[in-house]
Design a protein around this motif. Structure first.
Motif, mmCIF file in Angstrom:
data_model
loop_
_atom_site.group_PDB
_atom_site.id
_atom_site.type_symbol
_atom_site.label_atom_id
_atom_site.label_comp_id
_atom_site.label_asym_id
_atom_site.label_seq_id
_atom_site.Cartn_x
_atom_site.Cartn_y
_atom_site.Cartn_z
ATOM 1 N N ASP A 108 18.705 6.964 1.988
ATOM 2 C CA ASP A 108 18.962 8.146 2.801
ATOM 3 C C ASP A 108 18.204 8.108 4.121
ATOM 4 O OD1 ASP A 108 20.449 9.116 0.609
ATOM 5 O OD2 ASP A 108 18.649 9.986 -0.287
ATOM 6 N N LYS A 109 17.073 7.423 4.154
ATOM 7 C CA LYS A 109 16.243 7.311 5.360
ATOM 8 C C LYS A 109 15.631 5.914 5.330
ATOM 9 C CE LYS A 109 11.957 9.154 7.318
ATOM 10 N NZ LYS A 109 10.861 10.129 7.091
ATOM 11 N N VAL A 110 15.877 5.136 6.384
ATOM 12 C CA VAL A 110 15.384 3.763 6.438
ATOM 13 C C VAL A 110 14.872 3.500 7.848
ATOM 14 C CG1 VAL A 110 15.993 1.331 6.145
ATOM 15 C CG2 VAL A 110 17.140 3.060 4.761
ATOM 16 N N LEU A 164 9.226 6.860 -0.192
ATOM 17 C CA LEU A 164 8.273 5.757 -0.121
ATOM 18 C C LEU A 164 7.472 5.939 1.157
ATOM 19 C CD1 LEU A 164 7.154 2.982 -1.069
ATOM 20 C CD2 LEU A 164 8.968 1.926 0.306
ATOM 21 N N GLY A 165 6.155 6.020 1.005
ATOM 22 C CA GLY A 165 5.293 6.188 2.174
ATOM 23 C C GLY A 165 3.845 6.130 1.760
ATOM 24 N N GLY A 188 0.779 -1.234 0.000
ATOM 25 C CA GLY A 188 0.000 0.000 0.000
ATOM 26 C C GLY A 188 0.808 1.280 0.000
ATOM 27 N N LEU A 189 2.123 1.195 0.165
ATOM 28 C CA LEU A 189 2.930 2.414 0.144
ATOM 29 C C LEU A 189 3.267 2.782 -1.295
ATOM 30 C CD1 LEU A 189 5.355 1.909 3.170
ATOM 31 C CD2 LEU A 189 3.053 2.894 3.104
ATOM 32 N N SER A 196 6.989 10.163 4.543
ATOM 33 C CA SER A 196 7.745 9.041 3.979
ATOM 34 C C SER A 196 8.364 8.200 5.085
ATOM 35 C CB SER A 196 8.836 9.556 3.041
ATOM 36 O OG SER A 196 9.784 10.301 3.768
ATOM 37 N N LEU A 197 8.421 6.891 4.826
ATOM 38 C CA LEU A 197 9.095 5.960 5.729
ATOM 39 C C LEU A 197 10.523 5.685 5.264
ATOM 40 C CD1 LEU A 197 6.237 3.365 6.205
ATOM 41 C CD2 LEU A 197 6.877 5.239 7.728
#
Length: 121
Positions: A115-117, A85-86, A63-64, A92-93
């Protein structure tokens, strides 16, 4: 040659496609047959493996949606762009920056940086 924005939008459309048949059609349009993808968590070569990677992301994050972040740019056969991604319209996640090498208007290779996890990814 397609511009960097078009390349990034095609790429994100592929990663957002949940229907396997439509995703394969997008993959054939956007990537050369022996294209490669690599990031810190996964890698693949060729349409079958890249399609499997996209499917695995859908299974892990149902669903993201991916979205292009900022303005893609490039020169010659190189393109770079960032993405998120979000949930649609939400925070965003996961975020990343990808660097691509093109063969004409199609992706030959993509190297992704996260960059973000989230800690559980």
């Amino acid at each position: 040659m397609a511009d960097a924005v078009t390349i990034a939008e095609r790429y994100v459309a592929l990663w957002n496609e949940t229907d396997p048949a439509r995703r394969r059609a997008l993959l054939a349009r956007a990537w050369v047959e022996d294209g490669t993808y690599v990031d810190p968590l996964m890698q693949g070569q060729g349409h079958d493996q890249i399609d499997a990677l996209v499917g695995a992301v859908h299974a892990r994050f149902p669903g993201l949606r991916f979205a292009v972040k900022g303005t893609p740019d490039g020169y010659g056969d190189r393109v770079r762009f960032s993405w998120t991604l979000g949930p649609e319209g939400g925070e965003s996640l996961v975020e990343g920056t990808d660097f691509a090498i093109l063969d004409g208007d199609r992706l030959k290779s993509v190297t992704g940086f996260l960059d973000k996890v989230p800690a559980v990814a």
